[in-house]
Design an enzyme around this catalytic site. Structure first.
Site, mmCIF file in Angstrom:
data_model
loop_
_atom_site.group_PDB
_atom_site.id
_atom_site.type_symbol
_atom_site.label_atom_id
_atom_site.label_comp_id
_atom_site.label_asym_id
_atom_site.label_seq_id
_atom_site.Cartn_x
_atom_site.Cartn_y
_atom_site.Cartn_z
ATOM 1 N N ASP A 113 0.870 -1.175 0.000
ATOM 2 C CA ASP A 113 0.000 0.000 0.000
ATOM 3 C C ASP A 113 0.906 1.223 0.000
ATOM 4 O O ASP A 113 1.026 1.939 0.998
ATOM 5 C CB ASP A 113 -0.919 -0.022 1.214
ATOM 6 C CG ASP A 113 -1.942 1.115 1.184
ATOM 7 O OD1 ASP A 113 -1.934 1.885 0.211
ATOM 8 O OD2 ASP A 113 -2.728 1.225 2.130
ATOM 9 N N ILE A 114 1.577 1.441 -1.117
ATOM 10 C CA ILE A 114 2.584 2.496 -1.236
ATOM 11 C C ILE A 114 1.927 3.748 -1.798
ATOM 12 O O ILE A 114 1.508 3.773 -2.952
ATOM 13 C CB ILE A 114 3.752 2.038 -2.141
ATOM 14 C CG1 ILE A 114 4.270 0.666 -1.669
ATOM 15 C CG2 ILE A 114 4.855 3.078 -2.126
ATOM 16 C CD1 ILE A 114 4.712 0.602 -0.225
ATOM 17 N N GLU A 115 1.825 4.790 -0.979
ATOM 18 C CA GLU A 115 1.075 5.982 -1.358
ATOM 19 C C GLU A 115 1.949 7.224 -1.461
ATOM 20 O O GLU A 115 1.448 8.347 -1.450
ATOM 21 C CB GLU A 115 -0.077 6.191 -0.369
ATOM 22 C CG GLU A 115 -1.011 4.991 -0.316
ATOM 23 C CD GLU A 115 -2.265 5.228 0.511
ATOM 24 O OE1 GLU A 115 -2.669 6.398 0.644
ATOM 25 O OE2 GLU A 115 -2.835 4.244 1.013
ATOM 26 N N GLY A 116 3.252 7.028 -1.578
ATOM 27 C CA GLY A 116 4.150 8.155 -1.744
ATOM 28 C C GLY A 116 5.509 7.686 -2.209
ATOM 29 O O GLY A 116 5.895 6.535 -2.006
#
Length: 483
Positions: free
Chosen positions: A172-175
């Site tokens: 869940d890589i959001e940056g």
């Protein structure tokens, strides 16, 4: 109050049958959108409804996958990661000596109980506020060994969940960019290749295509499932055929670009009105959307819900499950060609439906005069898939920029008559248009001080002001869903 982030896969299997089956179409991955973050407790004070121990949910046949969230720092004290669950974290719990890795071994028996019932329990990396990322492929490869030893089939004296062996990894890589993640996934696959059980790898990209952080990664390596976040985004819920809803783009990616031809795409949605900023739909509405996607796209795998809220929202999760079960858990028939054939040179109004390229059906997001395709920045969006898939320039590239727009699509021509110049002091709503450096630009969502063409990816380049076009996309039915 336990904290794990849960993708509960609701399978529609007979009562008493507990097993995750990724090939089915009626999975509902309801996640406390990751079990571990107690999302209900963040917006409510009635403690009785706070997130329960993970074992509490394993007695329900509906729940099949629990991603535990989050490993939110990759390289902390002692060069080991840190784990931050609502009720097991470095602040409130004992940590292993010389690290900020909490001892969550009290969860081991719950995890093993769930697994004995046929549930999957995975570890999720990242989160909205995660201090994550790699500087190189070598670092990603080395970190895969760390995760393998701490949570999966390896061994270490600092395993947070003790003897419990989790079933896979979720990203869940959001940056940040995608550097190192493909190498990470490749190494996890390599380590798992000789294991006695199957390990799963999933990801949770934003619906904006390609995803800014994971776009290049999911193009490069195998994932078992993609939990697309169709909320808090301009391409998200509600689904209208005159907006930028783009499940068809993700289906086309799954069928033409993904290294795993059997990857499943999940419709990610909030399970309660306070579970996300935008995107919540009542049960009947989301059920209708989910069934429509199930009947339209062969890559559809089910629904992912922000779970902690679903359980106390009148078992919203079970409602969605029942709708998908009724639509059929196995088998897919391509929809009949019910729309008129596309006619080149015709000007179509927003919402118009056509069939094209093997009977795929498309709807015009706004005024459209170009050829239907799965270009995420084009005039059309796929309503259904077809036995012959369409491709676009954005689908054939394997390298993407860090912005939220397609790296390979070129700007369309535009007219700037009456359009004000962009200003850093103005707050722009989604769908706003400005001029900047001689081009016309349209905003994807609300922003202020985000330069057109900048790394934030807020603006789409509609082309040079020097070229006239009949449609300047400034009407209320313009190309972007306004937030």
């Amino acid at each position: 109050m336990w904290s794990l982030f849960v993708f509960f896969a609701l399978l529609g299997l007979p009562l008493g049958t507990h097993a995750y089956d990724g090939s089915r179409y009626d999975n509902v991955n309801s996640v406390h959108r990751y079990w571990g973050q107690n999302s209900y407790g963040a917006t409510h004070t009635d403690v009785v409804n706070y997130q329960q121990r993970i074992g509490y949910y394993c007695g329900d046949d509906a729940v099949d996958v629990f991603p535990v969230a989050f490993v939110d720092v990759f390289f902390s004290t002692g060069d080991l990661p840190s784990l931050n669950l609502a009720t097991c974290n470095p602040t409130d719990n004992a940590t292993f000596s010389g690290t900020l890795l909490p001892d969550c071994s009290a969860l081991a028996s719950d995890i093993e109980t769930c697994q004995a019932a046929g549930k999957l329990v995975t570890i999720s990396l990242g989160g909205a506020n995660g201090g994550v990322g790699f500087s190189s492929d070598a670092q990603g490869t080395a970190f895969a060994q760390t995760i393998w030893d701490l949570f999966l089939g390896g061994s270490s004296s600092t395993r947070p969940f003790g003897s419990a062996v989790l079933d896979g990894v979720d990203l869940d890589i959001e940056g940040g960019g995608g550097t190192g993640y493909a190498a990470f996934v490749t190494e996890i696959r390599s380590l798992a290749s000789g294991a006695s059980k199957q390990y799963y790898i999933t990801a949770a990209p934003q619906c904006v295509f390609p995803d800014a952080s994971l776009g290049s990664v999911i193009n490069a390596v195998d994932f078992d499932a993609i939990y697309v976040q169709f909320y808090n985004n301009p391409c998200g819920l509600p689904f209208f055929e005159t907006t930028t809803w783009n499940f068809g783009v993700w289906d086309n990616w799954a069928r033409t670009t993904s290294p795993n031809p059997n990857v499943k795409v999940f419709l990610g949605a909030p399970a309660a009105s306070l579970a996300a900023g935008t995107g919540y739909q009542d049960l009947a509405t989301l059920s209708s959307y989910a069934v429509q996607m199930r009947q339209s796209f062969p890559s559809f795998g089910g629904v992912m819900l922000w779970y902690g809220q679903a359980y106390v929202n009148d078992r919203y999760d079970l409602g969605i499950k029942n709708a998908l079960v009724a639509a059929g858990g196995t088998g897919f028939t391509f929809p009949a060609c019910s729309a008129p054939a596309y006619v080149a040179g015709t000007a179509y109004s927003g919402g118009s439906k056509v069939s094209y390229d093997g009977c795929a059906m498309f709807h015009a997001k706004y005024y459209a005069d170009d050829v239907p395709s799965n270009d995420p920045n084009g005039d059309w969006s796929a309503s259904t898939s077809a036995t012959k898939t369409t491709t676009s320039t954005s689908q054939t590239t394997t390298t993407v920029t860090s912005t939220t727009t397609s790296a390979s699509s070129s700007p369309t021509s535009g007219s700037c008559t009456g359009i004000a110049a962009w200003s850093s002091s103005v707050a722009y709503a989604g769908g706003s248009q400005v001029t900047y450096n001689g081009d016309l630009w349209t905003s994807l969502y609300w922003s202020q001080a985000s330069t057109p063409g900048g790394s934030a990816g807020v603006w789409v380049d509609d082309g040079s002001c020097a070229v006239s076009r009949r449609d300047v996309r400034s009407t209320p039915n313009s190309r972007f869903f306004r937030l």
